[in-house]
Design a protein around this motif. Sequence first.
Motif, PDB file in Angstrom:
ATOM      1  N   ALA A 112       0.824  -1.217   0.000  1.00 12.80           N
ATOM      2  CA  ALA A 112       0.000   0.000   0.000  1.00 12.80           C
ATOM      3  C   ALA A 112       0.853   1.260   0.000  1.00 12.80           C
ATOM      4  O   ALA A 112       0.602   2.191  -0.789  1.00 12.80           O
ATOM      5  CB  ALA A 112      -0.931   0.001   1.205  1.00 12.80           C
ATOM      6  N   TYR A 113       1.859   1.304   0.850  1.00 13.76           N
ATOM      7  CA  TYR A 113       2.687   2.513   0.937  1.00 13.76           C
ATOM      8  C   TYR A 113       3.654   2.634  -0.239  1.00 13.76           C
ATOM      9  O   TYR A 113       3.902   3.730  -0.737  1.00 13.76           O
ATOM     10  CB  TYR A 113       3.426   2.558   2.272  1.00 13.76           C
ATOM     11  N   ALA A 114       4.204   1.504  -0.685  1.00 12.46           N
ATOM     12  CA  ALA A 114       5.119   1.551  -1.833  1.00 12.46           C
ATOM     13  C   ALA A 114       4.395   1.967  -3.106  1.00 12.46           C
ATOM     14  O   ALA A 114       4.953   2.662  -3.957  1.00 12.46           O
ATOM     15  CB  ALA A 114       5.796   0.196  -2.029  1.00 12.46           C
ATOM     16  N   ALA A 115       3.134   1.568  -3.243  1.00 18.12           N
ATOM     17  CA  ALA A 115       2.370   1.889  -4.459  1.00 18.12           C
ATOM     18  C   ALA A 115       1.819   3.315  -4.464  1.00 18.12           C
ATOM     19  O   ALA A 115       1.361   3.793  -5.502  1.00 18.12           O
ATOM     20  CB  ALA A 115       1.215   0.901  -4.609  1.00 18.12           C
ATOM     21  N   THR A 116       1.881   4.010  -3.336  1.00 14.14           N
ATOM     22  CA  THR A 116       1.277   5.342  -3.234  1.00 14.14           C
ATOM     23  C   THR A 116       1.742   6.324  -4.312  1.00 14.14           C
ATOM     24  O   THR A 116       0.911   6.979  -4.939  1.00 14.14           O
ATOM     25  CB  THR A 116       1.502   5.927  -1.816  1.00 14.14           C
ATOM     26  N   PRO A 117       3.060   6.472  -4.593  1.00 13.96           N
ATOM     27  CA  PRO A 117       3.468   7.439  -5.619  1.00 13.96           C
ATOM     28  C   PRO A 117       2.893   7.147  -7.010  1.00 13.96           C
ATOM     29  O   PRO A 117       2.457   8.058  -7.710  1.00 13.96           O
ATOM     30  CB  PRO A 117       4.998   7.335  -5.628  1.00 13.96           C
ATOM     31  N   VAL A 118       2.890   5.864  -7.409  1.00 18.04           N
ATOM     32  CA  VAL A 118       2.367   5.556  -8.748  1.00 18.04           C
ATOM     33  C   VAL A 118       0.854   5.758  -8.798  1.00 18.04           C
ATOM     34  O   VAL A 118       0.308   6.204  -9.815  1.00 18.04           O
ATOM     35  CB  VAL A 118       2.779   4.131  -9.200  1.00 18.04           C
ATOM     36  N   ILE A 119       0.159   5.484  -7.698  1.00 21.57           N
ATOM     37  CA  ILE A 119      -1.287   5.734  -7.659  1.00 21.57           C
ATOM     38  C   ILE A 119      -1.564   7.227  -7.740  1.00 21.57           C
ATOM     39  O   ILE A 119      -2.385   7.687  -8.539  1.00 21.57           O
ATOM     40  CB  ILE A 119      -1.905   5.133  -6.375  1.00 21.57           C
ATOM     41  N   MET A 120      -0.846   8.007  -6.943  1.00 18.86           N
ATOM     42  CA  MET A 120      -1.070   9.454  -6.902  1.00 18.86           C
ATOM     43  C   MET A 120      -0.650  10.164  -8.179  1.00 18.86           C
ATOM     44  O   MET A 120      -1.112  11.262  -8.474  1.00 18.86           O
ATOM     45  CB  MET A 120      -0.353  10.058  -5.699  1.00 18.86           C
TER      46      MET A 120
END
Length: 200
Positions: A112-120
């Motif tokens: 969840a935290y590692a994927a945050t930049p690509v999601i945002m």
Amino acid sequence: MILNHIWGLYAHPVQEWKTIDSKRESFMYSCSHTLLVAILPCLAAFYASAKLGWSVGARESIYLAENSAIMLAIAMYVGIIAATFALAYLIYWMAKTFGADPSYTKSLELAAYAATPVIMSGVAALYPELWFVALVFLGGVAYSVYLLYSGLPVIMHIPEERGFLYASSVVTAGLIAMVVLMVTTAILWTNGFGPEFVSG
């Protein structure tokens, strides 16, 4: 606050990973983070597709019918959530191979935290120029990969050398899954499941 780690992951990622690890967050906490963060790019994509129009080179802007834009935004939201849970399962499934023994909650926390930049990075759709969105997306992917490499040894409590191999395996499998998803989407679009376009 559910989103309280985002700034830290950008400003001082290694220190923030240690903070995340020490807090022992619950399954619902990590889940809520993903559910909230995923809303932003979907709203941006809907607004850009239905109201602003997409610009591709020198051509006229391309718009989606509002119903199609809503359906795509919902599909995008479901896809982000599913991809995050799939990444978490992949991390969990590979763990024993690399000498880690995490709970699924720990794996979801990392995903969840590692994927945050690509999601945002999907928020870049508010400036719907294809080159700009692609550039921001690539930046988001690169930083998410960095977060995975820096966070995995901390969250999984394994040496950095082993963490590097573990993260490399996860990234490779993730990229393969992304290519499969893109090919599947292209096949569906060319077989009558594409969105409805309207003139601006």
